[in-house]
Design a protein around this motif. Structure first.
Motif, PDB file in Angstrom:
ATOM      1  N   GLY A   2       0.816  -1.211   0.000  1.00 30.41           N
ATOM      2  CA  GLY A   2       0.000   0.000   0.000  1.00 30.41           C
ATOM      3  C   GLY A   2       0.850   1.260   0.000  1.00 30.41           C
ATOM      4  N   THR A  53       0.571   2.401  -7.813  1.00 30.93           N
ATOM      5  CA  THR A  53      -0.661   1.627  -8.022  1.00 30.93           C
ATOM      6  C   THR A  53      -0.742   1.040  -9.427  1.00 30.93           C
ATOM      7  N   ARG A  74      -0.008  -2.824 -10.112  1.00 28.18           N
ATOM      8  CA  ARG A  74      -0.808  -3.874  -9.472  1.00 28.18           C
ATOM      9  C   ARG A  74      -1.533  -4.781 -10.474  1.00 28.18           C
ATOM     10  N   ASP A 105      -2.965  -9.979   1.074  1.00 29.41           N
ATOM     11  CA  ASP A 105      -2.359  -8.728   1.536  1.00 29.41           C
ATOM     12  C   ASP A 105      -0.839  -8.852   1.559  1.00 29.41           C
ATOM     13  N   PRO A 117      -0.188  -3.480   3.520  1.00 28.35           N
ATOM     14  CA  PRO A 117      -1.181  -2.487   3.087  1.00 28.35           C
ATOM     15  C   PRO A 117      -0.884  -1.066   3.567  1.00 28.35           C
ATOM     16  N   GLU A 160      -3.251   2.260   3.378  1.00 27.26           N
ATOM     17  CA  GLU A 160      -4.227   2.138   2.296  1.00 27.26           C
ATOM     18  C   GLU A 160      -5.218   1.016   2.612  1.00 27.26           C
ATOM     19  N   ASP A 161      -6.440   1.139   2.093  1.00 30.10           N
ATOM     20  CA  ASP A 161      -7.462   0.107   2.282  1.00 30.10           C
ATOM     21  C   ASP A 161      -7.010  -1.179   1.582  1.00 30.10           C
ATOM     22  N   PRO A 162      -6.815  -2.275   2.331  1.00 31.38           N
ATOM     23  CA  PRO A 162      -6.344  -3.526   1.719  1.00 31.38           C
ATOM     24  C   PRO A 162      -7.228  -4.011   0.569  1.00 31.38           C
ATOM     25  N   GLN A 163      -8.534  -3.797   0.700  1.00 33.92           N
ATOM     26  CA  GLN A 163      -9.441  -4.264  -0.353  1.00 33.92           C
ATOM     27  C   GLN A 163      -9.249  -3.459  -1.638  1.00 33.92           C
ATOM     28  N   ILE A 188      -6.411  -2.257  -2.684  1.00 32.25           N
ATOM     29  CA  ILE A 188      -5.195  -2.800  -3.304  1.00 32.25           C
ATOM     30  C   ILE A 188      -5.532  -4.075  -4.073  1.00 32.25           C
ATOM     31  N   ASN A 197      -7.668 -12.507   1.887  1.00 34.46           N
ATOM     32  CA  ASN A 197      -6.996 -11.303   2.395  1.00 34.46           C
ATOM     33  C   ASN A 197      -5.939 -11.602   3.448  1.00 34.46           C
ATOM     34  N   ILE A 208       0.523  -2.776   8.792  1.00 36.08           N
ATOM     35  CA  ILE A 208      -0.924  -2.602   8.667  1.00 36.08           C
ATOM     36  C   ILE A 208      -1.286  -1.308   9.363  1.00 36.08           C
TER      37      ILE A 208
END
Length: 457
Positions: free
Chosen positions: A350, A354, A357, A375, A378, A381-384, A386, A402, A434
């Protein structure tokens, strides 16, 4: 010898001078009271007046760089200095050279992603190439310990931000240039130009070892340097006849009209280039090639660089691959010696570039039989988000898990006979970041724990 200028108020001792450096996330001026409380008798600042001797300068960072160069560079400038740059391969080359030189009884040091090694000592590092004051401090430690040669990874950030101010290199090397750090450099051209700066800082014989098969090789063949190209087509070192197994690579190369055959305990075509770069840099220090080749049986890859863990007939490889090119390299290497299926676990960091990716997701799916997306670090940044970015490039047989712990356990559970599990992205790292918290996590430990819990006598 110790540097008498301190940039960290916590390291100030009675009688020291504190210099207030402004960074993006921190203003050293805010820590002047603490530095004085700890015993600073002089402060160097860009503004203000304090209870101790105060020197006001226009730019404290520029002052620091000039001061370090004038007062400390002469102390260690006689050490042979070798710089390695490129997107991938720097750590492998640097660590191999440290091993080679140690086996050849050369008092030496290596500085890079996996730490600072010097004459048998070790210091953990935060950055691949630290800021100028820490860098000079490490050079002094190496000199004090008796080191004669220092090899260092030189990152594009360090070159762009002039962290290696004042240093000149006896030998430099270029590995490759692929997409990475575009969040900082913005364009590939800027990225290439930053790395090229290293090749303008040469001295003495001005040795420049270059991966001649990289599309950007010409950018690093500067006039005035003694350019030595490694290639499988046309170069000073000509690679031939590469053969792979999961235990290593055998290959032949020609140099100065002589032919050599050797074996390294590392896998992958890219590691042939890495090895030959390290070998050539050592050779140019005055050592015979056959003498260097004889060291190969004891030579190891750095931790987390295609690090093999055997589980029955299966091979689990933990690798630091976190760029599209590195991901492609390690997966193509696995394809060379696979007998069963390739299962790949991959994620992306994260707060970083970007755009790479979906490319990494596409590469993983194209070169694997099954992909588990999970993961990495992250950070904030929001892991989802990413994972959603990675999913834009995927196709075929994949799943999302995740939790990295569960992802590795699932990958291990899918192994049958003669399969390969590739766990990519973190390599040597023993943590996950995290949010802003660094939590202990090791891919290797997760694999070994699974094996212990699922292997019965």
């Amino acid at each position: 010898m110790e540097i008498d200028l301190k940039t960290d108020s916590r390291k100030v001792k009675p009688g020291d001078t504190f210099i207030a450096i402004r960074n993006v996330n921190r203003d050293g001026h805010d820590y002047i009271p603490q530095a004085i409380k700890n015993g600073a008798t002089k402060v160097i600042v860009e503004e203000g007046n304090y209870d101790v001797e105060t020197i006001v300068v226009e730019d404290t960072r520029a002052y620091l760089k000039d001061y370090l160069y004038k007062h400390y560079y002469p102390y260690f400038k006689d050490m042979k200095l070798i710089g390695v740059t490129g997107t991938n391969g720097k750590t492998t080359i640097g660590y191999m050279m440290y091993q080679m030189m140690t086996m050849l009884d050369i008092p030496c040091a290596y500085m890079g992603t996996i730490g600072f090694y010097y004459c048998g000592n070790f210091i953990k590092m935060v950055n691949t190439t630290p800021d100028v004051d820490v860098l000079y401090e490490y050079f002094i430690k190496a000199k004090d310990a008796g080191c004669k040669v220092l090899v260092m990874e030189v990152s594009s950030h360090a070159l762009a931000k002039d962290r290696i101010y004042g240093l000149e290199f006896d030998e430099v090397a270029f590995t490759n240039l692929t997409q990475d750090h575009l969040d900082f450099h913005k364009t590939l051209e800027n990225y290439a130009n930053a790395k090229q700066l290293l090749f303008k800082k040469t001295r003495g014989k001005k040795i420049a070892v270059i991966n001649g098969d990289d599309p950007h090789a010409l950018h690093f063949e500067l006039e005035g340097n003694q350019n030595l190209l490694i290639s499988d087509q046309k170069g000073d070192v000509l690679i031939q006849n590469i053969e792979f197994s999961h235990l290593g690579t055998t290959f032949t190369f020609k140099y100065q009209e002589k032919e050599y055959q050797t074996h390294i305990q590392m896998v992958g075509r890219y590691n042939v280039y890495n090895y030959l770069t390290a070998m050539l840099l050592i050779h140019e220090l005055g050592y015979e090639i056959n003498t260097i080749l004889a060291l190969n049986t004891k030579l190891k890859a750095p931790k987390g660089r295609m690090e093999l863990i055997v589980c029955g007939t299966n091979g689990i490889f933990v690798d630091y691959a976190h760029t599209p090119d590195a991901t492609l390299n390690v997966l193509e290497s696995a394809q060379e010696f696979k007998k069963g299926k390739i299962i790949t676990i991959i994620g992306c960091g994260g707060d970083r570039d970007t755009t790479k990716r979906p490319i990494m997701g596409e590469i993983a799916c194209k070169h694997s039989d099954h992909v588990i997306i999970t993961d990495d670090n992250p950070r904030t940044e929001d892991p989802q988000k990413i994972i959603n970015d990675i999913l834009k490039g995927v196709s075929g047989d994949y799943e999302v898990i995740n939790d990295r712990h569960l992802a590795i356990a699932k990958g291990m559970s899918l192994l049958k006979e003669n399969d390969i599990l590739m766990i990519l992205g973190k390599g040597h790292e023993d943590y996950q970041i995290i949010g802003t918290e660094k939590i202990h996590f090791s891919d290797q430990e997760e694999v070994e724990k699974y094996i212990r819990e699922h292997t019965h006598d």
